[in-house]
Design a protein around this motif. Structure first.
Motif, short mmCIF file in Angstrom:
data_model
loop_
_atom_site.label_atom_id
_atom_site.label_comp_id
_atom_site.label_asym_id
_atom_site.label_seq_id
_atom_site.Cartn_x
_atom_site.Cartn_y
_atom_site.Cartn_z
N SER A 25 53.94 106.68 40.64
CA SER A 25 52.77 105.57 40.35
C SER A 25 54.26 104.74 40.00
O SER A 25 54.98 104.16 40.15
N ILE A 26 52.50 103.72 39.98
CA ILE A 26 53.28 102.54 39.86
C ILE A 26 53.33 101.69 38.43
O ILE A 26 52.39 101.75 37.05
N CYS A 27 54.12 101.44 37.82
CA CYS A 27 54.58 101.42 36.61
C CYS A 27 54.42 99.66 36.16
O CYS A 27 54.01 98.89 37.11
N PRO A 28 53.48 99.86 34.98
CA PRO A 28 52.51 98.20 34.37
C PRO A 28 53.70 96.72 34.76
O PRO A 28 52.77 95.62 35.12
N TYR A 29 54.82 96.43 34.85
CA TYR A 29 55.44 95.70 34.52
C TYR A 29 56.24 95.60 36.21
O TYR A 29 57.13 94.43 36.33
N CYS A 30 56.42 96.54 36.19
CA CYS A 30 56.98 96.11 38.35
C CYS A 30 56.11 95.57 39.35
O CYS A 30 54.39 95.28 39.57
N ASP A 31 56.46 94.73 39.83
CA ASP A 31 56.83 93.77 40.93
C ASP A 31 57.07 93.67 42.42
O ASP A 31 57.26 92.88 43.40
N GLY A 141 54.72 102.76 30.28
CA GLY A 141 53.68 103.56 31.74
C GLY A 141 54.47 104.72 32.99
O GLY A 141 54.42 105.10 33.63
N ARG A 142 56.20 105.33 32.33
CA ARG A 142 57.21 105.89 32.02
C ARG A 142 56.54 107.07 32.62
O ARG A 142 55.78 107.67 31.82
N PRO A 200 53.87 87.93 37.32
CA PRO A 200 52.39 87.90 37.52
C PRO A 200 51.41 88.24 39.19
O PRO A 200 52.65 88.97 39.35
N GLY A 201 50.80 89.05 38.21
CA GLY A 201 50.37 90.02 39.60
C GLY A 201 50.88 91.45 39.01
O GLY A 201 49.99 92.73 39.58
N THR A 202 51.17 91.82 37.60
CA THR A 202 51.70 92.94 37.42
C THR A 202 50.35 93.56 36.45
O THR A 202 49.21 92.96 35.68
N GLU A 203 50.31 94.79 36.35
CA GLU A 203 49.31 95.50 35.35
C GLU A 203 49.45 95.25 33.80
O GLU A 203 48.53 94.31 33.35
N PHE A 204 50.41 94.71 33.39
CA PHE A 204 50.93 93.85 31.83
C PHE A 204 50.53 92.48 32.31
O PHE A 204 50.09 91.64 31.39
N GLY A 208 47.53 91.35 29.77
CA GLY A 208 48.08 90.19 28.54
C GLY A 208 49.04 90.39 27.82
O GLY A 208 49.04 89.75 26.52
N VAL A 209 50.24 90.94 28.53
CA VAL A 209 51.15 91.78 27.27
C VAL A 209 51.97 90.52 27.42
O VAL A 209 52.32 89.35 28.76
N THR A 210 52.98 89.81 25.98
CA THR A 210 53.81 88.62 26.27
C THR A 210 54.60 89.62 25.36
O THR A 210 55.10 90.48 24.79
N VAL A 211 55.46 88.87 25.71
CA VAL A 211 57.00 88.98 25.12
C VAL A 211 58.24 87.70 24.71
O VAL A 211 57.72 86.52 24.68
N GLN A 212 57.41 87.34 23.17
CA GLN A 212 58.15 86.59 22.63
C GLN A 212 59.93 86.04 23.17
O GLN A 212 60.57 86.87 23.08
N GLU A 213 60.07 84.89 23.05
CA GLU A 213 61.42 84.95 23.52
C GLU A 213 62.49 84.44 22.11
O GLU A 213 63.25 85.10 22.47
#
Length: 381
Positions: A25-31, A141-142, A200-204, A208-213
């Motif tokens: 399967s394709i993980c939502p963070y994988c590019d 999504g593992r 960009p282009g990933t499921e995440f 609209g998933v974000t990670v704070q700096e």
């Protein structure tokens, strides 16, 4: 400041990367270039892989120290398929005499399969643990759970693999300390810890998933604190090892060595043809459909200055940094003189250190390494 005839480095190629694009399967963070398998696709991939291995063997002087089979999920290949892959590589290109790594999904591991992989000549397992916390794994999504990850590492260790565990940090709700201590307690000798990045282009990205700096930086720093306390050395920005457990293959990348790329989407850093004023050539294979037809990939010639900026970007990722005198000897460029202003400016900022000819990034420099390297590129206009 550029010598007219620099020595050509690494005419003998000692490293090979093999890309297996298939995943369950394709993980939502994988590019990365990955896809799920369909009827006949793996068979076509393996047939073309053997052809490409034969082509590379005819073009380069190959004496392998390391082989790295990555993806994708190489361990998702069936037993006969991974056997065919290994035999094709060994038949045409040989096999690494120092280290042979297989990327492994925890859900694909059994004692019998671990024994097969060892019999094929794999000596190091890079296991996509990512977390030992089930809610974090679900968010990522593992397809495996924490118990499967623990069993996989234990099984591979018992099969006499050198085991590296991958972790993703800065995941919302992740118990980082428990993840790190839990992984070390399982007996791994190496940890690769990557901050969750939304590409960009990933499921995440679509969700609209974000990670704070601030969360990224906290995970970046806390990971080193925890692993250092357990005897691990951070030898590269994202990689930690017990003494002698460093990834020999990845060190070849960071030291700017030449390597072959085999498979769809695989990148390689090749010796350049003699007499063309280049040091090396970088080539990236096309994705699966075009690769199966034998289509040519993207080729980028690397002259002396480009070789130097590549070496700075990769070498500054290492704890040891890089020796500017050695880089000048390899490239023919007086590196210290050419980039004196950039180096001095970043030393003042506390982002680089220079002791003799040894240039290193500080921990603060690692955090903004892309920005630092961009200044070297700006110096070249």
């Amino acid at each position: 400041m550029t010598a007219p005839a620099a020595p050509l480095p690494d005419q003998v190629v000692r490293h090979l990367y093999v890309h297996v694009p298939f995943c369950p399967s394709i993980c939502p963070y994988c590019d990365f270039h990955v896809l799920t398998r369909r009827a006949g696709m793996v068979e076509a991939y393996l047939a073309r892989l053997e052809q490409e291995a034969a082509e590379l063997a005819g073009q380069y002087d190959v004496q392998l120290d390391t082989v790295y089979v990555g993806g994708g999920t190489p361990s998702f290949l069936r037993d006969a398929e991974i056997t065919q892959l290994a035999r094709s590589v060994q038949r045409h290109l040989g096999w690494g005499g120092v280290e042979n790594t297989l990327e492994i999904n925890p859900g694909t591991v059994s004692a019998d399969r671990a024994a097969l992989w060892r019999d094929l000549g794999f000596t190091r397992a890079s296991v996509g643990v990512q977390s030992l916390h089930d809610p974090t794994l679900k968010f990522l999504g593992r397809t495996h759970d924490a118990q499967q990850a623990r069993r996989a590492v234990q099984t591979l260790t018992a099969a006499d693999f050198r085991v590296s565990g991958d972790l993703i940090t800065a995941v919302p709700g992740q118990p980082l300390e428990a993840d790190i201590h839990g992984l070390v307690d399982l007996g791994v000798g190496h940890v690769s810890a990557y901050t969750l990045t939304i590409e960009p282009g990933t499921e995440f990205a679509r969700r609209g998933v974000t990670v704070q700096e601030d969360d990224e930086r906290a995970g970046f720093e806390r990971t080193e604190e925890l692993l250092s306390a357990r005897g691990f050395t951070r030898y590269e920005v994202s990689n930690y090892a017990l003494p002698g457990q460093e990834s020999r293959h990845n060190l070849a990348y960071w030291h700017g060595r030449t390597y072959l790329g085999l498979g769809p989407g695989a990148a390689g850093h090749y010796p350049a043809p003699a007499g063309r004023g280049l040091l090396t050539t970088r080539r990236t294979n096309p994705h699966l459909h075009d690769w199966l037809t034998g289509a040519a990939g993207e080729t980028l010639p690397v002259d002396a200055v480009e070789y130097v900026t590549d070496a700075l970007f990769m070498g500054l990722r290492l704890r040891e940094g890089l020796d500017l005198r050695a880089l000048a000897a390899r490239s023919g460029v007086d590196v210290a003189a050419r980039y004196a202003a950039v180096i001095e400016r970043n030393v003042r900022r506390g982002l680089l250190t220079l002791h003799g000819a040894q240039l290193r990034a500080t921990p603060d420099g690692w955090w903004v390494l892309n920005r630092v390297v961009a200044e070297f590129l700006d110096e070249d206009g």
